[in-house]
Design a protein around this motif. Structure first.
Motif, mmCIF file in Angstrom:
data_model
loop_
_atom_site.group_PDB
_atom_site.id
_atom_site.type_symbol
_atom_site.label_atom_id
_atom_site.label_comp_id
_atom_site.label_asym_id
_atom_site.label_seq_id
_atom_site.Cartn_x
_atom_site.Cartn_y
_atom_site.Cartn_z
ATOM 1 N N ASN A 97 0.833 -1.211 0.000
ATOM 2 C CA ASN A 97 0.000 0.000 0.000
ATOM 3 C C ASN A 97 0.864 1.256 0.000
ATOM 4 O O ASN A 97 0.546 2.235 -0.668
ATOM 5 C CB ASN A 97 -0.951 -0.011 1.200
ATOM 6 C CG ASN A 97 -2.184 -0.869 0.913
ATOM 7 O OD1 ASN A 97 -3.175 -0.367 0.397
ATOM 8 N ND2 ASN A 97 -2.102 -2.162 1.181
ATOM 9 N N LEU A 98 1.982 1.223 0.742
ATOM 10 C CA LEU A 98 2.889 2.391 0.742
ATOM 11 C C LEU A 98 3.472 2.587 -0.655
ATOM 12 O O LEU A 98 3.590 3.723 -1.132
ATOM 13 C CB LEU A 98 4.012 2.202 1.769
ATOM 14 C CG LEU A 98 3.576 2.229 3.233
ATOM 15 C CD1 LEU A 98 4.750 1.886 4.152
ATOM 16 C CD2 LEU A 98 3.003 3.598 3.600
ATOM 17 N N HIS A 99 3.782 1.488 -1.333
ATOM 18 C CA HIS A 99 4.278 1.570 -2.707
ATOM 19 C C HIS A 99 3.208 2.193 -3.602
ATOM 20 O O HIS A 99 3.481 3.091 -4.402
ATOM 21 C CB HIS A 99 4.674 0.166 -3.193
ATOM 22 C CG HIS A 99 5.110 0.127 -4.606
ATOM 23 N ND1 HIS A 99 4.717 -0.863 -5.478
ATOM 24 C CD2 HIS A 99 5.893 0.963 -5.319
ATOM 25 C CE1 HIS A 99 5.246 -0.629 -6.659
ATOM 26 N NE2 HIS A 99 5.974 0.468 -6.593
ATOM 27 N N ALA A 100 1.950 1.735 -3.418
ATOM 28 C CA ALA A 100 0.854 2.279 -4.232
ATOM 29 C C ALA A 100 0.642 3.772 -3.960
ATOM 30 O O ALA A 100 0.199 4.517 -4.833
ATOM 31 C CB ALA A 100 -0.432 1.500 -3.938
ATOM 32 N N LEU A 101 0.998 4.208 -2.755
ATOM 33 C CA LEU A 101 0.865 5.639 -2.417
ATOM 34 C C LEU A 101 1.992 6.477 -3.024
ATOM 35 O O LEU A 101 1.980 7.702 -2.915
ATOM 36 C CB LEU A 101 0.862 5.812 -0.889
ATOM 37 C CG LEU A 101 -0.429 5.413 -0.176
ATOM 38 C CD1 LEU A 101 -0.189 5.289 1.330
ATOM 39 C CD2 LEU A 101 -1.524 6.438 -0.458
ATOM 40 N N GLY A 102 2.998 5.808 -3.593
ATOM 41 C CA GLY A 102 4.056 6.554 -4.279
ATOM 42 C C GLY A 102 5.366 6.655 -3.527
ATOM 43 O O GLY A 102 6.250 7.430 -3.936
ATOM 44 N N VAL A 103 5.510 5.899 -2.446
ATOM 45 C CA VAL A 103 6.784 5.915 -1.714
ATOM 46 C C VAL A 103 7.878 5.341 -2.619
ATOM 47 O O VAL A 103 7.652 4.372 -3.354
ATOM 48 C CB VAL A 103 6.643 5.083 -0.413
ATOM 49 C CG1 VAL A 103 7.989 4.730 0.181
ATOM 50 C CG2 VAL A 103 5.789 5.839 0.601
ATOM 51 N N ASP A 104 9.082 5.941 -2.573
ATOM 52 C CA ASP A 104 10.182 5.520 -3.455
ATOM 53 C C ASP A 104 11.191 4.610 -2.784
ATOM 54 O O ASP A 104 11.922 3.892 -3.461
ATOM 55 C CB ASP A 104 10.910 6.748 -3.998
ATOM 56 C CG ASP A 104 9.999 7.585 -4.875
ATOM 57 O OD1 ASP A 104 9.684 7.111 -5.973
ATOM 58 O OD2 ASP A 104 9.578 8.677 -4.441
ATOM 59 N N VAL A 105 11.329 4.685 -1.454
ATOM 60 C CA VAL A 105 12.284 3.822 -0.743
ATOM 61 C C VAL A 105 11.757 3.592 0.672
ATOM 62 O O VAL A 105 11.160 4.495 1.269
ATOM 63 C CB VAL A 105 13.713 4.433 -0.729
ATOM 64 C CG1 VAL A 105 13.760 5.793 -0.056
ATOM 65 C CG2 VAL A 105 14.735 3.511 -0.061
ATOM 66 N N LEU A 106 11.960 2.380 1.175
ATOM 67 C CA LEU A 106 11.523 2.058 2.544
ATOM 68 C C LEU A 106 12.748 1.850 3.422
ATOM 69 O O LEU A 106 13.669 1.116 3.045
ATOM 70 C CB LEU A 106 10.720 0.757 2.546
ATOM 71 C CG LEU A 106 9.346 0.782 1.894
ATOM 72 C CD1 LEU A 106 8.789 -0.644 1.816
ATOM 73 C CD2 LEU A 106 8.389 1.652 2.698
ATOM 74 N N VAL A 107 12.743 2.481 4.585
ATOM 75 C CA VAL A 107 13.795 2.265 5.582
ATOM 76 C C VAL A 107 13.128 1.486 6.708
ATOM 77 O O VAL A 107 12.176 1.970 7.331
ATOM 78 C CB VAL A 107 14.351 3.613 6.086
ATOM 79 C CG1 VAL A 107 15.397 3.389 7.161
ATOM 80 C CG2 VAL A 107 14.916 4.425 4.927
#
Ligand code: CP
Length: 308
Positions: free
Chosen positions: A96-106
């Motif tokens: 879902n965070l990816h679908a919201l447009g986040v580019d990198v996850l820490v």
């Protein structure tokens, strides 16, 4: 140089050339700190999500500072307030965070392997911010970066890591990086906190602190995880301090040039005395500052794949 890879999960997996590359990039990004305008537009338009399932002061703040200095947007998720609490899985949450447009996850998680598991399920880069007892690769990088501010090369330098080696992801990332760069690493602590087989990683074991630090150029002191002390790895915190504490008394057995380090958070009076913490024998706050430069290098690489 071959691409670093989509993610940054472990120093263990990093070729030496990539380790050196990230260290040189961090040196470049540290020059930003003395500029009148510390901000660069390099990552403008990118969004970083910090997803921490464990408490953090230094790592989360340094990733946030690093992202802001590179012009990125930052999302700090309070994981206890997300829909994971309503039963959503971690994988569904990050999709879902990816679908919201986040580019990198820490990602920080108390279970080893969670950042890798996430990385295997989403197409965006994942940076491990500490997973269980496994690794804390950006801490390893910043520790090495800080040591290199005090010597040209780590080849044949003596580094003693003191404390709870068994439960320490910082120890593991330090060991992988330091041995790769040719340092002579000794681990020291109560036998119950030294994992069996650790010598296979190329380190020496010494349970006598005085002997362990006789030649040390650097002593990296680990936090005693008081929350694990109930399982009785040593008789008491007072006894731990007497036998393994780095104090002005025990430091007298180290060479005068020995530099004391600690990744934080510190238990004052347990693994380090206040006298040592408040003296110029340590570079603990330099480590914190360098944590920003190192994370700028990692984020920039993961998001652009390019040299700064
Ligand atoms: N060194 C370190 O990981 O500190 P934090 O837990 O505060 O991030």
């Amino acid at each position: 140089m071959a691409k670093l890879g989509k993610d940054f999960i472990a120093i263990r997996d990093l070729p030496k050339a990539h380790l050196n590359y990230l260290l040189s990039q961090a040196k470049h990004f540290k020059t930003f700190f003395s500029r009148p305008n510390k901000q660069s537009p390099a990552l403008r338009g990118k969004t970083i999500a910090n997803i921490f399932f464990e408490p953090s002061t230094r790592t989360r703040s340094a990733f946030e500072m690093a992202g802001k200095m590179l012009g990125a947007g930052i999302m700090n998720l309070q994981m206890s307030a997300t829909s994971i609490n309503k039963g959503e899985t971690i994988i569904d949450t990050v999709k879902n965070l990816h679908a919201l447009g986040v580019d990198v996850l820490v990602v920080r998680h108390h279970i080893a392997g969670v950042p890798k598991m996430i990385a295997d399920h989403i197409p965006i880069p994942v940076c491990n911010a500490g997973d269980g007892y496994n690794e804390h690769p950006t801490q390893g990088l910043l520790d090495i970066f800080t040591m290199l501010e005090h010597c040209k090369s780590l080849k044949d330098k003596h580094v003693t890591i003191v404390g709870d080696i068994k439960h320490s992801r910082v120890a593991r990332s330090n060991i992988y990086g330091l041995t790769m760069l040719g340092a002579k690493v000794t681990v020291c602590g109560p036998p119950s906190l030294i994992p069996m087989g650790i010598e296979s990683l190329g380190v020496k074991i010494e349970t006598n602190l005085k002997k362990a630090i006789t030649k040390a150029d650097f002593i990296n002191v680990l936090r005693i995880q008081i929350e694990r002390q109930q399982s009785g790895h040593f008789p008491s915190l007072r006894e731990y301090n007497e036998v393994f504490g780095i104090t002005s008394h025990s430091l007298a057995y180290a060479p005068p040039h020995t530099i004391v380090m600690h990744p934080g958070p510190i238990n004052r009076g347990v693994e380090l005395s206040s006298e040592v913490i408040d003296s110029d024998r340590n570079v603990i706050l330099d480590q914190v500052t360098n944590g920003i430069a190192v994370r700028m290098a990692v984020l920039f690489y993961l998001l652009t794949g390019a040299e700064a």
